[in-house]
Structures are given as structure tokens and as C-alpha cells.
Design a protein around this motif. Structure first.
Motif, PDB file in Angstrom:
ATOM      1  N   UNK A   1      -4.934   4.428  -2.958  1.00 46.31           N
ATOM      2  CA  UNK A   1      -4.242   5.231  -3.954  1.00 46.31           C
ATOM      3  C   UNK A   1      -2.733   5.275  -3.764  1.00 46.31           C
ATOM      4  N   UNK A   2      -2.193   4.470  -2.868  1.00 44.10           N
ATOM      5  CA  UNK A   2      -0.756   4.554  -2.645  1.00 44.10           C
ATOM      6  C   UNK A   2      -0.164   3.295  -2.063  1.00 44.10           C
ATOM      7  N   UNK A   3       1.173   3.300  -1.997  1.00 46.09           N
ATOM      8  CA  UNK A   3       1.910   2.170  -1.449  1.00 46.09           C
ATOM      9  C   UNK A   3       1.871   2.165   0.074  1.00 46.09           C
ATOM     10  N   UNK A   4       1.776   0.962   0.626  1.00 43.85           N
ATOM     11  CA  UNK A   4       1.895   0.745   2.066  1.00 43.85           C
ATOM     12  C   UNK A   4       3.020  -0.257   2.271  1.00 43.85           C
ATOM     13  N   UNK A   5       3.919   0.047   3.209  1.00 39.56           N
ATOM     14  CA  UNK A   5       5.078  -0.822   3.438  1.00 39.56           C
ATOM     15  C   UNK A   5       4.639  -2.197   3.930  1.00 39.56           C
ATOM     16  N   UNK A   6       5.268  -3.240   3.386  1.00 48.24           N
ATOM     17  CA  UNK A   6       5.010  -4.613   3.810  1.00 48.24           C
ATOM     18  C   UNK A   6       5.814  -4.921   5.065  1.00 48.24           C
TER      19      UNK A   6
END
Length: 243
Positions: free
Chosen positions: A161-166
């Protein structure tokens, strides 16, 4: 009257409100130029590069500095300018568009967005816009880069449900899974302006060449072959200019 299109949480598709406004009532130009000529060149470079990388595919659309309409409230407020660069996959790439109107695209949002930051836009790009792209657009990947700062590249991927840093590779590049390409910096000149540009690289880390760069490379190789032939003739005692 408007009509909502609802979705389930398993597909992470946001609610989209379909306004009764005809397309001609939508505003597609806010009259606000890009931050600088470098930003304009950087945007055009990304657009041209992604078309070069994905060719001969036709089922995608890429553009920049274009409004994305996704809700009636957003239309009323007119407070959100489109991303500097975006790519939508599995769409009719040949369709003419003045803007990206989600309800005219079957509820389709862009898959990848890049914002070209500047000191005046960085806060919005990293907060307000990032939240919109994550929570409303549910885009696969979001990147930010300041063309004046080669260390500024950041990216996020939607997981759950959310962004994860690359995480960058040893060159500082970020993998764009949606496009199957690396996104990284390249130092060189574009239209007589030299800086660290944001560009696409193939999985083998080879630079995606623009059409004009491919032509130049072919011309250089042809010139090298001619020079090798001339050298061979000299070795044989033949004057290449007399042949």
C-alpha cells in the motif's frame, strides 16, 4: 452529476470521479514554463530516450509537463500541474492527446513518473506530489532528480500500500522495473549545454542512444573502417588517394 468508479483493495485502484465536463472545458496549459532551459532539455531528453529504448513497441505513451486529470475536485481547484515526465504502458500510443484524462483512458494512470526538481519545487515534489502519486495514482515507480545536482536522484517503488525507497547500484543508478531500464546520470552536452543529465540505460548498462547519437556512432564506425582500409593500402605500397 458524477459517477464514481470503485475498486477493491486487492488491485489498489483508486476511486475516480467522472465529471460531466466535456474535454473542451479542461485546461491543458497552465502558462507556467519549466524552471529553466536545462529543465526543458532534461524533460525532452527523457521523452526521446524512452521512445528510443522501447521502440518498436507502440503500446505505450510518454510525455512531459502535461496535465493529468483524475478527479472533479482537482479540476475545480486547478491546483496541480502535471509531472515533468511520465510513461503509461499498455495503452494506445498513437492516440492524440492534449492531456492525460484518466476517465478517457479507462481509469489508467501513468506507470512511471519523474519530477525534475529545483530549489523552488523540491519540497512539493517530495511531499505533496509524492503523496498524490502514491496514494491516488498508485504508480509503480516515482523518481526525482535535480538537473543541477548529480547526487539528487531518488526513487520509490509501490509495494503493498505504499512506496519503498529504491536502492542504487554501485554507479548510483536506480532500476526501473516497470520499463526494464536503468535510470542514471550521464555527463555530456545536449544542445550545447553540458551537465549531468538523467538518462535511461539498458539492463546491460549500455546507454540508450538517441537517434542522432546512433547516426553519429554509425558514421564514426564507417570513418574508422575507411581509415583502416587506407592504412592497409599504404602497407601494400599503394597510395589510397590514387585508387
Amino acid at each position: 452529476m458524477t459517477q464514481p468508479i470503485t475498486s477493491t483493495t486487492t488491485t489498489h485502484e483508486p476511486d475516480v470521479w467522472l465529471p460531466t465536463l466535456p474535454p473542451t472545458d479542461l485546461v491543458f496549459d497552465d502558462g507556467v514554463p519549466l524552471e529553466s532551459n536545462r529543465h526543458r532539455l532534461a524533460m525532452n531528453l527523457l521523452i526521446e530516450s524512452v521512445y528510443a529504448a522501447l521502440s518498436p513497441r507502440k503500446n505505450f505513451y510518454a510525455s512531459g509537463n502535461m496535465f493529468i486529470y483524475y478527479s472533479l475536485q482537482q479540476i475545480k481547484n486547478r491546483d496541480f500541474r502535471g509531472p515533468d515526465f511520465f510513461v503509461a504502458l499498455n495503452v494506445d500510443g498513437a492516440r492524440e492527446r492534449q492531456g492525460w484524462v484518466v476517465w478517457e483512458e479507462g481509469g489508467k494512470y501513468p506507470d512511471v513518473i519523474v519530477e525534475l526538481m529545483s530549489p523552488s519545487t523540491a519540497n512539493v515534489d517530495l511531499t505533496e506530489k509524492k503523496n498524490i502519486y502514491e496514494q491516488i495514482f498508485n504508480i509503480k515507480q516515482y523518481f526525482v532528480y535535480n538537473p543541477a545536482d548529480p547526487t539528487s536522484l531518488q526513487g520509490w517503488e509501490l509495494q503493498g500500500n505504499g512506496f519503498v525507497a529504491l536502492q542504487p547500484n554501485d554507479k548510483g543508478w536506480l532500476w526501473c522495473e516497470a520499463l526494464g531500464l536503468w535510470l542514471g546520470t550521464w555527463h555530456g552536452s545536449i544542445v550545447q549545454e553540458t551537465t549531468d543529465w538523467l538518462r535511461f540505460y539498458f539492463p546491460n548498462e549500455q546507454l540508450v542512444l538517441l537517434p542522432r547519437e546512433r547516426e553519429y556512432e554509425r558514421a564514426e564506425k564507417a570513418h574508422e573502417e575507411v581509415e583502416k582500409l587506407r592504412a592497409k593500402l599504404r602497407e601494400l605500397g599503394v597510395d589510397p588517394d590514387a585508387v
